[in-house]
Design a protein around this motif. Structure first.
Motif, mmCIF file in Angstrom:
data_model
loop_
_atom_site.group_PDB
_atom_site.id
_atom_site.type_symbol
_atom_site.label_atom_id
_atom_site.label_comp_id
_atom_site.label_asym_id
_atom_site.label_seq_id
_atom_site.Cartn_x
_atom_site.Cartn_y
_atom_site.Cartn_z
ATOM 1 N N ARG A 161 0.820 -1.218 0.000
ATOM 2 C CA ARG A 161 0.000 0.000 0.000
ATOM 3 C C ARG A 161 0.852 1.266 0.000
ATOM 4 N N LEU A 162 1.976 1.214 0.761
ATOM 5 C CA LEU A 162 2.814 2.410 0.856
ATOM 6 C C LEU A 162 3.416 2.732 -0.501
ATOM 7 N N GLN A 182 2.069 1.895 -3.383
ATOM 8 C CA GLN A 182 0.969 2.372 -4.224
ATOM 9 C C GLN A 182 0.648 3.824 -3.893
ATOM 10 N N ALA A 183 0.670 4.137 -2.587
ATOM 11 C CA ALA A 183 0.402 5.512 -2.182
ATOM 12 C C ALA A 183 1.424 6.457 -2.818
ATOM 13 N N ALA A 184 2.682 6.034 -2.819
ATOM 14 C CA ALA A 184 3.734 6.874 -3.400
ATOM 15 C C ALA A 184 3.500 7.065 -4.898
#
Lengths: 381, 283
Positions: free
Chosen positions: B171-172, B174-176
Motif C-alpha cells: 500500500r505504501l 501504491q500511495a507513493a
C-alpha cells in the motif's frame, strides 16, 4: 495551478470520469463484467456493495494498478487507460491510510509536491494551507505513530488533496474510525467535497454511509452496477431486488407469489394485479406496514426495542414479516399477541422472480418491466 | 514487560538457565581476554581465570614488535569485510525486493534453495573457488576474496531482505505512485528508508563473516602482505615456535574482537528494532 493566489483551493482542475466496458477477470482481485460508470464534474458517486462485488477492483482500475481485460477510463474525455498511476493526478485515501511511517506529518503531506518537483517554499505554503483546512496544522511536526485514527485520516486526506487532484478516490475511508467519529468525519468529507467541487468516487460496504454522502449511489453486485441513482430514489423505488435488499435497515420483507409465502404474497397484491401475480416477488419495507387495523391477522413472535422504534417480528400463517412500530405502540405488544395489520398497496415493491427487475403495474392491472433498471439475477443472487 | 507472571522458584530456574547459557558463551571469551593481559609465564600455569598481574606486553608484542604482525593484516581484513558487506547489501536488497514483490512461479522454492545453499560449509567451496579464481586470473587478488566472501553472504542476505520487504506494506508503494512518484523516488524516499534496519543487519553479518574468515583467504591469498589477521596470526604463532604461544595468540584475537564488538555496540538498537513501521497501518 494558482501559485500564491488568494483562493488556491478553487479546484477548477476537477475532471469528469468515465469508465467504459470495464472487464477484469478472476484472479487476485474480484471480477468485473463490462462495467460502465460516469461521474460528472464535482459529483460524488458512492460505490456500495458487499465484499467481493468488485468495487475495489473498479478503484484499482481508475488508479491504474489493475490492468483490465477490456475497458477504458477517461478523464474529461481523454483516454488515460495506458497512463501509469503516478501520471494520472489522482488523490486517493486508503482504507488503512497508508501514511509514510518514517516521515513527519509535514513530510507526508508535502510528498506529492516533492514528487511534482514543486518549489520548496511554495510547497510549504500549500502544506500549511491544506493542513489548516483539514485541522491538522498543529500536528505537522509529529510522526504517524503519535496520531490518533481520526488524525491519521485527516493527514491522509490532506496528502490526497494537497496536489489538487483531478479526481478524488476514497476507499472505505471511514471504516477504521470509531462509530461516533464516523458520522462526524463523513459530514466533514462531504462538506469539503462540495466546497472544493471535487469529482469523487467513494467506496463503502455500508449502505447508510453511501446514502448519506453521495449525489448518486451505485449499487454493485457480482462485478457490475445493478442500480445507479440518487439515494432517495434508490430507497423509495429500488430498481432491482438486490438493491431493495441491500439498501435499508431493517431489511425489506420479500415474499414470492410461488412457494411457502404464496398465500400472503398473493393476498397483499390482490388489489393490484389481475393475473393472480404468478412469478412475482413482493416487497414491503418494515416501516410501511400498519399495525392495529386491517384484515390480515398476525402473531407476535419477537419484539426488539431499537430506541425510537420497535422492530416487531410477526407471522402470518407460514410467512414471517418484520414491522417497524413506534416505541409507544411497540412496548404494549407481547409475545403471542394476535394483531391486525394492513399494507397499503401503493407501498409495495414488485420484482420479477426470474430477473430481479422491478415490475410496475399500470392502471389496467398489467405488468410492465421498469426499463430504467438492470436485472441482477432475481432469486438466484 | 513481562507477559507471564513467574513464581519465585520459576524465576530462580530462569536465572540459572540464562546464567548457564551466558557462561557457555562468555567464559571462553573472558578467558581469552584474561590470558591476553597476563605475563607470558603465567599463561598455562597456574590455572586461574583472573590474572595475578596485568600487562599489555602481549598486545604490543603482536602489533608492534619487529617480528609482530602489525596493523596491516587487520586493515586487510577490514577492507575485505567492508567491501563484501557493501556488495552483499546491494545485491541482497535487489534480490530480496524481487523475491518479495514480483510473483514468480518458483519464488518460494527459489528462496528455500537460496537459504539451503547458505548453510553449505565454506570449506566445501574452497577447492572450486581455487580452480575458479585460477582460471579467471583472479587468484591472489583482493577481488577474489571479496567476491568469495560476498558470494557466501548473499544467500542469507537475500533471505533476510525478502523478509524485510514483505513487512513493508505494498500500500505504501501504491500511495507513493498515486502521489506522483516514479520508481526511483518511490524506492529512495519510501521503500529503502523503511528497509534500512534489514540492510544494516545484512551488511553487519556479511562484515563479520568476512572479518572472521580463515580458510578462504588462507587458500586464495598466498602473498603475506595481503593476508588478513586470521591467516597472519596463524603464521606468526607458527614462526615463533615452541608450541602454541597462548598469550600472544589471545592478544591477537582480542584485537580482532574489538571491531566486531564496537559494530554491535553502535548498531544494536537498530539491529533489534526491525521496521519502524508503526503508524503506516491502523494501530
Amino acid at each position: 495551478m494558482s501559485a500564491g493566489s488568494a483562493e488556491p483551493y478553487e479546484v477548477e482542475l476537477a475532471m469528469k470520469l468515465d469508465i467504459e466496458g470495464l472487464t477484469v477477470e478472476y484472479g487476485q482481485v474480484a471480477a468485473v463484467h463490462g462495467l460502465n460508470l460516469t461521474v460528472g464534474h464535482g459529483e460524488l458517486v458512492a460505490l456500495v456493495g458487499p465484499s467481493g462485488c468488485g468495487k475495489t477492483t473498479t478503484l484499482g482500475f481508475i488508479t491504474g494498478f489493475i490492468r483490465p481485460k477490456a475497458g477504458r477510463v477517461l478523464f474529461d474525455g481523454v483516454d488515460v487507460t495506458a497512463l501509469a498511476p503516478q501520471r494520472r493526478g489522482i488523490g486517493y485515501v486508503f482504507q488503512d491510510y497508508a501514511i509514510y511511517p518514517h516521515m513527519t506529518v509535514r513530510e507526508n503531506i508535502r510528498f506529492p509536491l516533492d514528487a511534482a518537483k514543486k518549489e520548496r517554499k511554495q510547497a510549504e505554503r500549500d502544506v500549511d494551507e491544506i493542513a489548516g483546512l483539514m485541522g491538522v496544522g498543529n500536528l505537522l511536526a509529529r510522526r504517524p505513530h503519535q496520531l490518533s485514527g481520526g488524525q491519521r485520516q485527516r493527514v491522509a486526506l490532506a496528502r490526497a488533496l494537497v496536489k489538487k487532484p483531478v479526481i478524488l478516490l476514497l476507499d472505505e475511508p471511514l471504516s477504521n474510525l470509531d462509530a461516533h467519529l464516523r458520522v462526524e468525519v463523513r459530514a466533514e468529507i462531504r462538506r469539503l467535497q462540495l466546497d472544493l467541487k471535487m469529482t469523487t468516487v467513494f467506496v463503502t460496504h455500508d449502505q447508510s454511509e453511501a446514502m448519506a454522502i453521495a449525489d448518486r449511489v451505485a449499487v454493485m453486485s457480482d462485478g457490475n452496477i445493478v442500480a445507479l441513482t440518487a439515494p432517495a430514489t434508490l430507497y423509495t423505488r429500488p430498481p432491482s431486488l438486490f438493491s431493495a435488499r441491500f439498501i435499508g435497515s431493517p431489511q425489506i420483507n420479500i415474499w414470492a407469489t410461488d412457494g411457502p409465502d404464496e398465500a400472503l404474497a398473493r393476498r397483499v397484491i390482490q388489489p393490484l394485479v389481475r393475473d393472480g401475480g404468478a412469478g412475482l416477488l413482493v416487497g414491503v419495507r418494515p416501516e410501511d406496514v400498519e399495525i392495529g387495523t386491517g384484515e390480515l391477522e398476525a402473531v407476535v413472535t419477537l419484539t426488539e426495542p431499537l430506541g425510537r422504534d420497535f422492530l416487531v417480528h410477526l407471522t402470518v400463517g407460514p410467512s414471517s414479516i418484520r414491522v417497524l412500530v413506534p416505541a409507544e405502540e411497540g412496548q404494549h405488544l407481547k409475545l403471542d399477541d394476535n394483531v391486525r395489520m394492513r399494507i397499503e398497496p401503493s407501498r409495495l415493491h414488485l420484482f420479477d422472480a426470474a430477473t430481479g427487475r422491478r415490475v410496475e403495474i399500470d392502471a389496467a392491472g398489467a405488468r410492465r418491466l421498469d426499463e430504467s433498471a438492470q436485472g441482477d439475477g432475481g432469486l438466484a443472487s | 514487560m513481562e507477559l507471564v507472571r513467574l513464581s519465585g522458584l520459576q524465576r530462580l530456574a530462569r536465572a540459572a538457565a540464562v546464567g548457564l547459557a551466558l557462561a557457555f558463551a562468555v567464559l571462553p571469551l573472558l578467558w581469552v581476554v584474561s590470558i591476553a593481559v597476563r605475563p607470558g609465564t603465567q599463561a598455562v600455569y597456574p590455572i586461574s581465570i583472573l590474572p595475578t598481574s596485568l600487562t599489555l606486553d602481549n598486545i604490543t608484542g603482536v602489533l608492534f614488535a619487529s617480528n609482530g604482525i602489525g596493523l596491516g593484516p587487520y586493515r586487510n581484513a577490514a577492507f575485505y569485510g567492508l567491501s563484501s558487506a557493501v556488495i552483499t547489501a546491494v545485491a541482497s536488497t535487489l534480490g530480496g525486493y524481487a523475491l518479495a514483490r514480483y510473483s514468480m512461479r518458483s519464488g518460494e522454492a527459489l528462496l528455500i534453495v537460496i537459504l539451503a545453499l547458505s548453510f553449505l560449509p565454506s570449506a566445501s567451496r574452497i577447492v572450486p573457488l581455487f580452480i575458479l579464481t585460477s582460471a579467471t586470473g583472479l587468484y591472489g587478488t583482493a577481488q577474489a576474496v571479496i567476491l568469495a566472501y560476498a558470494a557466501g553472504s548473499i544467500p542469507l542476505g537475500i533471505w533476510l531482505m525478502a523478509g524485510t520487504f514483505r513487512q513493508i506494506p505494498v500500500r505504501l508503494e501504491q500511495a507513493a505512485r498515486i502521489d506522483g512518484a516514479g520508481t526511483v523516488l518511490t524506492m529512495r524516499r519510501v521503500v529503502l528508508p523503511l528497509a534500512i534496519p534489514g540492510i544494516l543487519v545484512v551488511a553487519t553479518l556479511a562484515f563479520i563473516d568476512g572479518w572472521n574468515s580463515f580458510s578462504l583467504p588462507l587458500i586464495l591469498i598466498p602473498k603475506a602482505a595481503a593476508q588478513p589477521y586470521t591467516v597472519a596470526l596463524q603464521r606468526y604463532i607458527q614462526e615463533i615456535g615452541y608450541g602454541i604461544n597462548w598469550p600472544l595468540l589471545s592478544a591477537g584475537s582480542l584485537v580482532a574482537l574489538l571491531p566486531v564488538l564496537s559494530v554491535f555496540a553502535i548498531l544494536q538498537r537498530r539491529l533489534v528494532r526491525v521496521g519502524g513501521l508503526g503508524g503506516a497501518i491502523r494501530g
